[in-house]
Design an enzyme around this catalytic site. Structure first.
Site, PDB file in Angstrom:
ATOM      1  N   LYS A  76       0.838  -1.207   0.000  1.00 23.92           N
ATOM      2  CA  LYS A  76       0.000   0.000   0.000  1.00 23.92           C
ATOM      3  C   LYS A  76       0.878   1.265   0.000  1.00 23.92           C
ATOM      4  O   LYS A  76       0.662   2.175  -0.797  1.00 23.92           O
ATOM      5  CB  LYS A  76      -0.948   0.002   1.221  1.00 23.92           C
ATOM      6  N   THR A  77       1.877   1.269   0.886  1.00 26.14           N
ATOM      7  CA  THR A  77       2.777   2.427   0.957  1.00 26.14           C
ATOM      8  C   THR A  77       3.523   2.572  -0.369  1.00 26.14           C
ATOM      9  O   THR A  77       3.691   3.675  -0.894  1.00 26.14           O
ATOM     10  CB  THR A  77       3.798   2.222   2.101  1.00 26.14           C
ATOM     11  N   ASP A 121      -0.724   6.534   6.694  1.00 25.47           N
ATOM     12  CA  ASP A 121      -0.764   5.097   6.946  1.00 25.47           C
ATOM     13  C   ASP A 121      -1.610   4.848   8.197  1.00 25.47           C
ATOM     14  O   ASP A 121      -1.716   5.739   9.052  1.00 25.47           O
ATOM     15  CB  ASP A 121       0.673   4.587   7.158  1.00 25.47           C
ATOM     16  N   THR A 170      -5.564  -1.392   7.233  1.00 26.22           N
ATOM     17  CA  THR A 170      -5.764  -2.841   7.292  1.00 26.22           C
ATOM     18  C   THR A 170      -7.175  -3.147   7.785  1.00 26.22           C
ATOM     19  O   THR A 170      -7.555  -4.300   7.887  1.00 26.22           O
ATOM     20  CB  THR A 170      -4.741  -3.469   8.272  1.00 26.22           C
ATOM     21  N   ARG A 229       6.469  -8.264   1.454  1.00 22.10           N
ATOM     22  CA  ARG A 229       7.359  -7.944   2.597  1.00 22.10           C
ATOM     23  C   ARG A 229       7.981  -9.226   3.153  1.00 22.10           C
ATOM     24  O   ARG A 229       9.166  -9.268   3.457  1.00 22.10           O
ATOM     25  CB  ARG A 229       6.590  -7.192   3.685  1.00 22.10           C
TER      26      ARG A 229
HETATM   27  P1  ADP Z   1       2.153  -2.008   3.161  1.00 22.19           P
HETATM   28  O1  ADP Z   1       2.175  -0.508   3.127  1.00 22.19           O
HETATM   29  O2  ADP Z   1       0.948  -2.596   2.481  1.00 22.19           O
HETATM   30  O3  ADP Z   1       2.339  -2.579   4.544  1.00 22.19           O
HETATM   31  P2  ADP Z   1       4.663  -1.761   1.712  1.00 22.19           P
HETATM   32  O4  ADP Z   1       4.280  -0.901   0.556  1.00 22.19           O
HETATM   33  O5  ADP Z   1       5.422  -1.074   2.827  1.00 22.19           O
HETATM   34  O6  ADP Z   1       3.399  -2.535   2.302  1.00 22.19           O
HETATM   35  O7  ADP Z   1       5.516  -2.977   1.121  1.00 22.19           O
HETATM   36  C1  ADP Z   1       6.259  -3.867   1.940  1.00 22.19           C
HETATM   37  C2  ADP Z   1       7.544  -4.254   1.252  1.00 22.19           C
HETATM   38  O8  ADP Z   1       7.265  -5.019   0.104  1.00 22.19           O
HETATM   39  C3  ADP Z   1       8.383  -3.091   0.783  1.00 22.19           C
HETATM   40  O9  ADP Z   1       9.754  -3.441   0.951  1.00 22.19           O
HETATM   41  C4  ADP Z   1       8.060  -2.962  -0.686  1.00 22.19           C
HETATM   42  O10 ADP Z   1       9.140  -2.445  -1.393  1.00 22.19           O
HETATM   43  C5  ADP Z   1       7.770  -4.389  -1.083  1.00 22.19           C
HETATM   44  N1  ADP Z   1       6.688  -4.485  -2.086  1.00 22.19           N
HETATM   45  C6  ADP Z   1       5.364  -4.416  -1.863  1.00 22.19           C
HETATM   46  N2  ADP Z   1       4.673  -4.588  -3.002  1.00 22.19           N
HETATM   47  C7  ADP Z   1       5.585  -4.774  -3.972  1.00 22.19           C
HETATM   48  C8  ADP Z   1       5.492  -5.017  -5.367  1.00 22.19           C
HETATM   49  N3  ADP Z   1       4.297  -5.164  -5.996  1.00 22.19           N
HETATM   50  N4  ADP Z   1       6.638  -5.140  -6.048  1.00 22.19           N
HETATM   51  C9  ADP Z   1       7.834  -5.058  -5.431  1.00 22.19           C
HETATM   52  N5  ADP Z   1       7.994  -4.849  -4.111  1.00 22.19           N
HETATM   53  C10 ADP Z   1       6.880  -4.700  -3.388  1.00 22.19           C
END
Ligand code: ADP
Length: 349
Positions: A76-77, A121, A170, A229
């Site tokens: 998401k981030t 977030d 979430t 992740r």
């Molecule tokens: P969330 O905000 O949903 O908790 P993040 O955006 O922080 O998740 O992603 C978690 C990790 O996974 C980060 O290191 C990000 O770079 C990697 N990541 C997430 N989605 C992808 C994607 N589609 N392709 C490559 N890396 C991803």
């Protein structure tokens, strides 16, 4: 009872979808994809967002406000960063719990450049007074501030530069209706397919200089709980085993050995998952068991069970939710009975 441990150390699980310190290292930031084309998976959300971004750019208007929802670690981030990059607008980031006073948010909004993207977030954890400040900001790009006190108090409207709010959560169900209705774009992120995770792993390995074979990528992807992740974290750990114990090359055999050492099975389930399933079976006869009872028995926060562990167990089809509580499914029981690493089912509770 052996399985009644305190699991409040969630953050230390190798398969936790929550961020850990390694993710703020420069190498991890470099891993974050910068464009939609570099972001495998989430086809539905990504294709929609691509169109909304292109339309906003064509019109020369800020993108409508966006809410991204789904379990932790799914990107998401990362998507919020990509949206800002693709729009070529400044990116600002904060979190719901850190904005505890309306004045903090007002200051942040007043300082935004025109068309900037503000990412919040855990937006479901915004205090209600702060959420209410956002209403007029999101709708009219203005802030209604009360100046003075008592009989001389009056309301003043402060104009803001147009901006895009991107919220991540979430727990979509925790957002109030009036708040949710102010997000013109709502996209859900799902657990990733194995192929998309393989692409993420191969790309990550390339950027980190890791020698990852096709078999190794496949095996890691299968054990990563559909979560990038987790995939990238397991890649780093297995890399350690590969460098120290093998010639540095990660193949399927090295992955299997590494995961065994980390006590993670071929589906990415670890001891905590097995404890949850075992508990449901042995103590609650497969349920239905209320989430609060489960949380107390496992020594975990209710929200952690709901947001961190349960989604993947439900996704695997091992646990189902019903109005009367959580149920261990037949598939979940079959998993427990065949799990090599599981606790014995006939234990005394
Ligand atoms: P969330 O905000 O949903 O908790 P993040 O955006 O922080 O998740 O992603 C978690 C990790 O996974 C980060 O290191 C990000 O770079 C990697 N990541 C997430 N989605 C992808 C994607 N589609 N392709 C490559 N890396 C991803």
């Amino acid at each position: 009872m052996e399985i009644q441990r305190n699991h409040s150390t969630t953050i230390e699980r190798y398969v936790s979808p929550l961020p850990q310190v390694e993710e703020i290292a420069p190498a991890a930031i470099q891993l974050r994809p910068a464009s939609f084309d570099d972001y495998p998976g989430q086809t539905h959300a990504k294709e929609n967002l691509k169109i909304f971004v292109a339309a906003a750019k064509n019109r020369g208007q800020p993108l409508d406000h966006v809410i991204l929802h789904g379990p932790p670690g799914l990107g998401k981030t990362t998507l919020a960063h990509i949206i800002a990059n693709e729009l070529s607008v400044p990116f600002h980031s904060t979190t719901g719990p850190s904005l505890d006073k309306p004045g903090d948010l007002a200051g942040l909004l007043a300082g935004l450049e025109p068309s900037a993207l503000l990412f919040i977030d855990e937006i479901h954890r915004l205090p209600i007074q702060v959420e209410e400040v956002l209403y007029s900001a999101m709708e009219n790009f203005s802030l209604d501030v009360v100046v003075g006190q008592g009989p001389t108090a009056r309301s003043v409207t402060i104009p803001l530069a147009p901006f895009t709010l991107v919220g991540a959560t979430t727990r979509l169900s925790s957002l109030s209706r009036p708040f949710l209705s102010r997000f013109g774009i709502q996209e859900k992120l799902d657990f990733y397919e194995v192929e998309a995770l393989e692409q993420i792993l191969v790309r990550g390995a390339g950027l980190l200089g890791i020698q990852l074979g096709a078999g190794g990528a496949r095996e890691l992807a299968l054990s990563s709980r559909g979560t990038p992740r987790v995939a990238l974290r397991l890649l780093r750990r297995v890399w350690d085993f590969a460098e120290v114990l093998h010639a540095g090359i990660i193949d399927d055999r090295v992955v299997r050995e590494g995961l065994q050492r980390l006590d993670i099975d071929s589906q990415g389930l670890d001891r905590m998952d097995r404890d949850i399933l075992t508990m449901m079976h042995a103590r609650y006869q497969g349920g239905p068991v209320g989430i609060d009872a489960l949380a107390i028995t496992l020594g975990e926060e209710r929200s952690t069970i709901e947001e961190v562990y349960e989604p993947f167990l439900v996704y695997c089809g091992y646990v189902s939710r019903s109005a009367r509580g959580r149920l261990l499914t037949e598939k979940g029981l079959a998993y427990l009975q065949t799990s090599q690493n599981g606790e014995p089912l006939d234990m005394k509770i």
